[in-house]
Design an enzyme around this catalytic site. Structure first.
Site, short mmCIF file in Angstrom:
data_model
loop_
_atom_site.label_atom_id
_atom_site.label_comp_id
_atom_site.label_asym_id
_atom_site.label_seq_id
_atom_site.Cartn_x
_atom_site.Cartn_y
_atom_site.Cartn_z
N GLY A 109 0.81 -1.22 0.00
CA GLY A 109 0.00 0.00 0.00
C GLY A 109 0.84 1.27 0.00
O GLY A 109 0.38 2.31 -0.47
N GLU A 112 1.63 1.81 -3.50
CA GLU A 112 0.37 2.17 -4.16
C GLU A 112 -0.05 3.60 -3.81
O GLU A 112 -0.57 4.33 -4.66
CB GLU A 112 -0.71 1.16 -3.75
CG GLU A 112 -0.41 -0.22 -4.32
CD GLU A 112 -1.25 -1.33 -3.68
OE1 GLU A 112 -1.14 -1.53 -2.46
OE2 GLU A 112 -2.02 -1.97 -4.41
N GLU A 132 2.74 -8.28 -1.61
CA GLU A 132 1.51 -8.95 -1.15
C GLU A 132 1.50 -10.44 -1.44
O GLU A 132 0.94 -11.23 -0.68
CB GLU A 132 0.28 -8.30 -1.80
CG GLU A 132 -0.03 -6.89 -1.31
CD GLU A 132 0.70 -5.79 -2.08
OE1 GLU A 132 1.64 -6.09 -2.85
OE2 GLU A 132 0.31 -4.62 -1.92
N1 CAA Z 1 1.63 -3.79 8.73
C1 CAA Z 1 1.67 -3.79 10.08
N2 CAA Z 1 2.82 -3.65 10.77
C2 CAA Z 1 3.96 -3.51 10.07
C3 CAA Z 1 3.99 -3.49 8.66
C4 CAA Z 1 2.73 -3.63 7.98
N3 CAA Z 1 2.64 -3.58 6.64
N4 CAA Z 1 5.26 -3.36 8.24
C5 CAA Z 1 6.02 -3.29 9.35
N5 CAA Z 1 5.23 -3.37 10.46
C6 CAA Z 1 5.66 -3.35 11.86
C7 CAA Z 1 6.33 -4.65 12.26
O1 CAA Z 1 5.37 -5.64 12.58
C8 CAA Z 1 7.15 -4.20 13.44
O2 CAA Z 1 6.30 -4.07 14.55
P1 CAA Z 1 6.70 -4.81 15.95
O3 CAA Z 1 7.98 -4.12 16.36
O4 CAA Z 1 5.53 -4.51 16.83
O5 CAA Z 1 6.90 -6.24 15.62
C9 CAA Z 1 7.59 -2.79 13.05
O6 CAA Z 1 6.67 -2.37 12.02
C10 CAA Z 1 8.99 -2.74 12.46
O7 CAA Z 1 9.04 -3.68 11.40
P2 CAA Z 1 10.17 -4.84 11.31
O8 CAA Z 1 10.62 -5.24 12.68
O9 CAA Z 1 9.61 -5.92 10.43
O10 CAA Z 1 11.32 -4.02 10.57
P3 CAA Z 1 12.46 -4.62 9.64
O11 CAA Z 1 13.43 -3.52 9.41
O12 CAA Z 1 12.99 -5.91 10.18
O13 CAA Z 1 11.73 -4.98 8.23
C11 CAA Z 1 10.26 -4.56 6.40
C12 CAA Z 1 11.20 -3.95 7.47
C13 CAA Z 1 11.07 -5.38 5.39
C14 CAA Z 1 9.58 -3.41 5.67
C15 CAA Z 1 9.21 -5.47 7.09
O14 CAA Z 1 8.62 -4.73 8.16
C16 CAA Z 1 8.12 -5.92 6.19
O15 CAA Z 1 8.31 -6.83 5.40
N6 CAA Z 1 6.91 -5.34 6.34
C17 CAA Z 1 5.73 -5.76 5.61
C18 CAA Z 1 5.79 -5.34 4.17
C19 CAA Z 1 4.56 -5.84 3.44
O16 CAA Z 1 4.33 -7.01 3.30
N7 CAA Z 1 3.74 -4.91 2.95
C20 CAA Z 1 2.52 -5.22 2.24
C21 CAA Z 1 1.37 -5.17 3.21
S1 CAA Z 1 -0.15 -5.77 2.49
C22 CAA Z 1 -0.69 -4.51 1.53
O17 CAA Z 1 -0.09 -3.45 1.48
C23 CAA Z 1 -1.96 -4.78 0.75
C24 CAA Z 1 -2.29 -3.75 -0.24
O18 CAA Z 1 -2.11 -3.90 -1.41
C25 CAA Z 1 -2.90 -2.50 0.17
#
Ligand code: CAA
Length: 258
Positions: A109, A112, A132
């Protein structure tokens, strides 16, 4: 302006700034963020003292996606009935030019949201992606459609089917990003870019944005017809007279948004 909890909002000259501010969640976009961004952007859009809007995040993350924790337990029916991402359409419909100033992660997102903006300015630390597929879903805030239009079908498929990230240089080469700047200069560069836009006549900015948007949705002949019509309509503005007189008189124009 309204009090916000997940974003910071301020005005710098004729530029409205919206800064995503959920540092503990890497600016994950939950429903509250969506509503607050829409309220702030709509208020800027209604203010004719504002000529451009900048949306940014933190150094570490523009936004790491929709909030996974908010979504994970929902059913398909919940997503449909709540129209989970529906509010973002109001953001995309803002008439004022919007610049995304992206540093760090712009994933899912987040990518996006950047693509709903008119110009994406990236720090050299920026990372874009649609991960995703790694969560067992697909992009849901427009990624499958806007990314194809931004970078072409094959690069979009590479990103969406693998979930990999691309760095700022690749994003610039692919046409997603208009310019890459050193991270420390991102906000100043965004302000400069926005100042340059905001100095123009607002009716012509609205018109330019409308025809650019139409180019993504219409056939060439429909788009050209719309452009001719909108181009002609601007000759009824005082700012067109002022802009052309200023050119002839070799002076800067003084636009009054009328
Ligand atoms: N949603 C909720 N929480 C999130 C998040 C997300 N998309 N991305 C990061 N966070 C949170 C983590 O859970 C973490 O929280 P806690 O400390 O409470 O565990 C905090 O943010 C810090 O994140 P990380 O510890 O994971 O940080 P990192 O440096 O190790 O990794 C990252 C960074 C690679 C960006 C990793 O956080 C990640 O992969 N995040 C998710 C990315 C993702 O999959 N995004 C797509 C979401 S779905 C979507 O967007 C659908 C759509 O089309 C609209």
């Amino acid at each position: 302006m309204t009090e916000f909890e997940t974003i910071l909002v301020d005005t710098r000259g004729k530029v409205g700034w919206i800064t995503l501010n959920r540092p503990d969640a890497l600016n994950a976009l939950n429903t509250q963020v969506m509503h607050e961004v829409v309220v702030a952007a709509s208020a800027f859009d209604a203010d004719d003292g504002i000529g451009a809007i900048v949306v940014t995040g933190s150094e570490r993350a523009f936004a790491a996606g929709a909030d996974i924790k908010e979504m994970e337990d929902k059913s398909g029916l919940d997503m449909v009935m709540s129209d989970h991402f529906g509010g973002w359409a109001q953001f995309a419909a803002v008439r004022t030019p919007v610049i995304a100033a992206v540093s760090g992660y712009a994933l899912g997102g987040g990518c996006e949201l950047a693509m709903m903006c008119d110009i994406i300015l990236a720090a050299d630390t920026a990372k874009f992606g649609q991960p995703e597929i790694t969560l067992g879903v697909i992009p849901g805030m427009g990624g499958s459609q806007r990314l194809v239009r931004a970078v072409g079908a094959y690069k979009a498929a590479d990103l969406i089917l693998t979930g990999r990230m691309m760095d700022a240089a690749e994003a610039e080469r692919s046409g997603l990003v208009s310019r890459v700047v050193p991270a420390a200069e991102l906000l100043d560069e965004a302000q400069k870019l926005a100042d340059g836009i905001a100095a123009k006549s607002l009716p012509s900015l609205f018109a330019a944005k409308a025809v650019l948007d139409a180019a993504l949705e219409s056939s060439l002949s429909e788009g050209l017809r719309l452009e001719r019509h909108v181009f002609a309509s601007l000759f009824d503005t005082a700012d067109q007279k002022e802009g052309m007189a200023a050119f002839r008189e070799k002076r800067p124009p003084g636009f009054e948004n009328r």
